[in-house]
Design an enzyme around this catalytic site. Structure first.
Site, PDB file in Angstrom:
ATOM      1  N   TYR A  67       0.844  -1.189   0.000  1.00 16.55           N
ATOM      2  CA  TYR A  67       0.000   0.000   0.000  1.00 16.55           C
ATOM      3  C   TYR A  67       0.889   1.253   0.000  1.00 16.55           C
ATOM      4  O   TYR A  67       1.163   1.869   1.028  1.00 16.55           O
ATOM      5  CB  TYR A  67      -0.948   0.019   1.201  1.00 16.55           C
ATOM      6  CG  TYR A  67      -1.781  -1.235   1.365  1.00 16.55           C
ATOM      7  CD1 TYR A  67      -1.979  -2.127   0.304  1.00 16.55           C
ATOM      8  CD2 TYR A  67      -2.373  -1.557   2.585  1.00 16.55           C
ATOM      9  CE1 TYR A  67      -2.730  -3.284   0.461  1.00 16.55           C
ATOM     10  CE2 TYR A  67      -3.133  -2.709   2.749  1.00 16.55           C
ATOM     11  CZ  TYR A  67      -3.294  -3.572   1.673  1.00 16.55           C
ATOM     12  OH  TYR A  67      -4.026  -4.716   1.838  1.00 16.55           O
TER      13      TYR A  67
ATOM     14  N   HIS B  95       1.508 -11.799   2.348  1.00 15.04           N
ATOM     15  CA  HIS B  95       0.363 -11.205   1.644  1.00 15.04           C
ATOM     16  C   HIS B  95      -0.245 -12.162   0.630  1.00 15.04           C
ATOM     17  O   HIS B  95      -1.448 -12.155   0.378  1.00 15.04           O
ATOM     18  CB  HIS B  95       0.838  -9.930   0.935  1.00 15.04           C
ATOM     19  CG  HIS B  95      -0.217  -8.895   0.739  1.00 15.04           C
ATOM     20  ND1 HIS B  95       0.056  -7.555   0.647  1.00 15.04           N
ATOM     21  CD2 HIS B  95      -1.565  -8.985   0.605  1.00 15.04           C
ATOM     22  CE1 HIS B  95      -1.054  -6.872   0.461  1.00 15.04           C
ATOM     23  NE2 HIS B  95      -2.060  -7.716   0.427  1.00 15.04           N
TER      24      HIS B  95
ATOM     25  N   PRO C   9     -14.731  -5.832   3.281  1.00 15.50           N
ATOM     26  CA  PRO C   9     -16.023  -6.249   3.854  1.00 15.50           C
ATOM     27  C   PRO C   9     -17.201  -5.473   3.284  1.00 15.50           C
ATOM     28  O   PRO C   9     -18.344  -5.903   3.429  1.00 15.50           O
ATOM     29  CB  PRO C   9     -15.850  -5.969   5.350  1.00 15.50           C
ATOM     30  CG  PRO C   9     -14.859  -4.840   5.397  1.00 15.50           C
ATOM     31  CD  PRO C   9     -13.893  -5.112   4.269  1.00 15.50           C
TER      32      PRO C   9
ATOM     33  N   GLY D 129     -16.768  -1.049  -1.781  1.00 18.08           N
ATOM     34  CA  GLY D 129     -17.613   0.134  -1.899  1.00 18.08           C
ATOM     35  C   GLY D 129     -19.023  -0.186  -2.373  1.00 18.08           C
ATOM     36  O   GLY D 129     -19.933   0.605  -2.178  1.00 18.08           O
ATOM     37  N   PHE D 130     -19.226  -1.373  -2.966  1.00 19.71           N
ATOM     38  CA  PHE D 130     -20.568  -1.722  -3.454  1.00 19.71           C
ATOM     39  C   PHE D 130     -21.563  -1.710  -2.292  1.00 19.71           C
ATOM     40  O   PHE D 130     -22.706  -1.272  -2.437  1.00 19.71           O
ATOM     41  CB  PHE D 130     -20.552  -3.117  -4.094  1.00 19.71           C
ATOM     42  CG  PHE D 130     -21.297  -3.183  -5.399  1.00 19.71           C
ATOM     43  CD1 PHE D 130     -22.647  -2.903  -5.457  1.00 19.71           C
ATOM     44  CD2 PHE D 130     -20.659  -3.541  -6.572  1.00 19.71           C
ATOM     45  CE1 PHE D 130     -23.342  -2.973  -6.657  1.00 19.71           C
ATOM     46  CE2 PHE D 130     -21.333  -3.613  -7.778  1.00 19.71           C
ATOM     47  CZ  PHE D 130     -22.679  -3.323  -7.816  1.00 19.71           C
TER      48      PHE D 130
HETATM   49  N1  LIG Z   1      -5.078  -9.001   2.004  1.00 23.22           N
HETATM   50  C1  LIG Z   1      -5.447  -8.505   0.849  1.00 23.22           C
HETATM   51  O1  LIG Z   1      -5.063  -8.988  -0.227  1.00 23.22           O
HETATM   52  C2  LIG Z   1      -6.361  -7.301   0.829  1.00 23.22           C
HETATM   53  C3  LIG Z   1      -7.009  -6.927  -0.372  1.00 23.22           C
HETATM   54  C4  LIG Z   1      -7.872  -5.822  -0.328  1.00 23.22           C
HETATM   55  C5  LIG Z   1      -8.074  -5.132   0.868  1.00 23.22           C
HETATM   56  N2  LIG Z   1      -7.418  -5.521   2.008  1.00 23.22           N
HETATM   57  C6  LIG Z   1      -7.616  -4.819   3.299  1.00 23.22           C
HETATM   58  O2  LIG Z   1      -9.000  -4.623   3.501  1.00 23.22           O
HETATM   59  C7  LIG Z   1      -9.260  -3.246   3.730  1.00 23.22           C
HETATM   60  C8  LIG Z   1     -10.623  -2.856   3.181  1.00 23.22           C
HETATM   61  O3  LIG Z   1     -10.732  -3.250   1.817  1.00 23.22           O
HETATM   62  P1  LIG Z   1     -11.150  -2.250   0.631  1.00 23.22           P
HETATM   63  O4  LIG Z   1     -10.771  -0.875   1.004  1.00 23.22           O
HETATM   64  O5  LIG Z   1     -10.651  -2.853  -0.617  1.00 23.22           O
HETATM   65  O6  LIG Z   1     -12.711  -2.432   0.530  1.00 23.22           O
HETATM   66  P2  LIG Z   1     -13.973  -2.074   1.465  1.00 23.22           P
HETATM   67  O7  LIG Z   1     -13.560  -1.745   2.845  1.00 23.22           O
HETATM   68  O8  LIG Z   1     -14.921  -3.175   1.234  1.00 23.22           O
HETATM   69  O9  LIG Z   1     -14.557  -0.784   0.724  1.00 23.22           O
HETATM   70  C9  LIG Z   1     -13.846   0.419   0.692  1.00 23.22           C
HETATM   71  C10 LIG Z   1     -14.654   1.396  -0.153  1.00 23.22           C
HETATM   72  O10 LIG Z   1     -15.895   1.655   0.473  1.00 23.22           O
HETATM   73  C11 LIG Z   1     -16.074   3.048   0.653  1.00 23.22           C
HETATM   74  N3  LIG Z   1     -16.732   3.204   1.967  1.00 23.22           N
HETATM   75  C12 LIG Z   1     -16.256   2.863   3.175  1.00 23.22           C
HETATM   76  N4  LIG Z   1     -17.162   3.119   4.133  1.00 23.22           N
HETATM   77  C13 LIG Z   1     -18.242   3.626   3.509  1.00 23.22           C
HETATM   78  C14 LIG Z   1     -19.509   4.086   3.957  1.00 23.22           C
HETATM   79  N5  LIG Z   1     -19.854   4.065   5.247  1.00 23.22           N
HETATM   80  N6  LIG Z   1     -20.394   4.547   3.027  1.00 23.22           N
HETATM   81  C15 LIG Z   1     -20.072   4.580   1.711  1.00 23.22           C
HETATM   82  N7  LIG Z   1     -18.886   4.158   1.223  1.00 23.22           N
HETATM   83  C16 LIG Z   1     -17.969   3.684   2.121  1.00 23.22           C
HETATM   84  C17 LIG Z   1     -14.679   3.645   0.626  1.00 23.22           C
HETATM   85  O11 LIG Z   1     -14.690   4.958   0.115  1.00 23.22           O
HETATM   86  P3  LIG Z   1     -14.294   6.258   1.011  1.00 23.22           P
HETATM   87  O12 LIG Z   1     -12.862   6.109   1.392  1.00 23.22           O
HETATM   88  O13 LIG Z   1     -14.533   7.368   0.043  1.00 23.22           O
HETATM   89  O14 LIG Z   1     -15.224   6.280   2.181  1.00 23.22           O
HETATM   90  C18 LIG Z   1     -13.958   2.710  -0.337  1.00 23.22           C
HETATM   91  O15 LIG Z   1     -14.180   3.123  -1.670  1.00 23.22           O
HETATM   92  C19 LIG Z   1      -8.093  -2.530   3.035  1.00 23.22           C
HETATM   93  O16 LIG Z   1      -7.900  -1.238   3.547  1.00 23.22           O
HETATM   94  C20 LIG Z   1      -6.953  -3.437   3.329  1.00 23.22           C
HETATM   95  O17 LIG Z   1      -6.458  -3.168   4.631  1.00 23.22           O
HETATM   96  C21 LIG Z   1      -6.578  -6.602   1.991  1.00 23.22           C
END
Ligand SMILES: NC(=O)c1ccc[n+]([C@@H]2O[C@H](COP(=O)([O-])OP(=O)(O)OC[C@H]3O[C@@H](n4cnc5c(N)ncnc54)[C@H](OP(=O)(O)O)[C@@H]3O)[C@@H](O)[C@H]2O)c1
Length: 308
Positions: free
Chosen positions: A55, A118, A197, A201-202
């Site tokens: 990241y 990772h 989770p 963003g969906f």
């Molecule tokens: N191990 C792996 O390979 C791997 C892969 C992917 C992710 N991860 C970890 O998982 C974490 C989360 O995954 P992710 O960021 O991909 O997906 P996510 O948490 O499912 O979704 C993030 C998205 O949702 C939006 N969001 C968050 N809260 C919201 C709310 N209350 N209302 C509307 N939109 C909202 C965010 O936009 P805004 O910022 O504009 O709110 C962002 O675009 C990452 O930060 C990372 O630490 C790990």
């Protein structure tokens, strides 16, 4: 916020964590807002924060380390090694040692609470990788070990070398493949950190259609955004939103509370660079879902998102 135990080695975290991937990829002009979002998560009771070398190649770790410096001893920080800038795996021992040393420096800490590989590296046996990770546990520089994006077979082999406390895998109402590994986690006594989770963003509510995403945005290639699937997935979102509203909650809160209700050893790590949305997400820890609610969600999305 209520606490959860991940694994059997003593790792305790808040029931909802914070994922710091997205903020690492934003323009530096957003750093103040990102630090405010991290601090808001802490003020809301979040004690588990997730980042990775990948990241921002040090930028994300520096940002998280800066935001948490004054509360370092009250939180657990997780980071990961194992990707190259071209997204190929590299867990060769010398490289792993170099990345861990860099992570300690970038985070500004004397120990990492959770160290993950990772992604599997098919050229290095997982036993050898965990052997290197164990060196850092023995030296007091890492407290707990985890794997991400791995197979059940590798998890079992790794656990035989040194106890693995946590698997980090994608899990949400939209993405259900991780359910197949739950029996193994229970057999081995390993916790699950649920990444993405909110289905990237969906499940946040205001999802952007594919044509409006930036050309380089990986979601353009996701089957969830493909024509046909996208519209069907929006229908799922509408039904979930109606259920959430009937409970005085938001879609993101319903989606996170669903994960927390699945098993007592699951911790979702939603990511947001916006402090208000962070607080909204953390409110999920107070949302109780009944057996009827859970059955209703299963009827709306029995196998996850439309993806074919
Ligand atoms: N191990 C792996 O390979 C791997 C892969 C992917 C992710 N991860 C970890 O998982 C974490 C989360 O995954 P992710 O960021 O991909 O997906 P996510 O948490 O499912 O979704 C993030 C998205 O949702 C939006 N969001 C968050 N809260 C919201 C709310 N209350 N209302 C509307 N939109 C909202 C965010 O936009 P805004 O910022 O504009 O709110 C962002 O675009 C990452 O930060 C990372 O630490 C790990």
């Amino acid at each position: 916020m209520q606490k959860r135990t991940l694994g059997e080695q003593g790792l305790t975290t808040s029931a909802i964590g914070y994922g710091a991937m997205r903020i690492a990829l934003l323009d530096e002009s957003q750093d103040r807002a990102s630090i405010a979002a991290i601090r808001r998560a802490y003020d809301d009771g979040v004690t588990h924060f997730d980042t990775a070398e990948l990241y921002g190649w040090g930028r994300g770790e520096r940002l998280l380390g800066t935001a948490l410096a004054s509360v370092r001893d009250q939180v657990t920080i997780a980071t990961k090694f194992g990707f190259t800038p071209s997204f190929t795996p590299n867990s060769r021992p010398d490289h792993v040692r170099e990345v861990i040393d860099n992570s300690l420096r970038h985070l500004g800490v004397d120990h990492i609470d959770v160290l993950y590989q990772h992604i599997d590296d098919p050229t290095v046996p997982v036993e050898e990788v965990v052997g290197v990770m164990k060196e850092y546990v023995d030296a007091g520089k890492v407290r707990f070990l985890g794997l991400s994006n791995t197979t059940p077979d590798n998890l079992r082999k790794a656990h035989a070398v040194h106890p693995i406390s946590v698997l980090q895998a994608e899990y949400s109402i939209f993405s259900r493949q991780s359910e197949a590994v739950l029996p193994l986690l229970e057999e081995l006594g390993i916790g699950l950190v649920a990444y993405a989770p909110l289905a990237r963003g969906f499940l946040g509510g205001a999802v952007t259609p594919r044509d409006a995403l930036d050309a380089g945005d990986f979601r353009r290639r996701s089957p969830w955004w493909a024509p046909g699937n996208f519209e069907a997935n929006l229908e799922i979102v509408d039904e979930l939103t109606a259920l959430a509203e009937s409970k005085g909650a938001t879609l993101s809160q319903l989606s996170l509370a669903w994960l927390v209700a699945r098993r007592p050893y699951i911790v979702p790590i939603p990511g947001s660079g916006n402090a208000e949305r962070v607080t909204q997400n953390n409110g999920a820890a107070r949302l109780e879902l009944t057996a009827d609610d859970l059955a209703h969600i299963d009827r709306i999305a029995p196998t996850g998102a439309h993806a074919n």
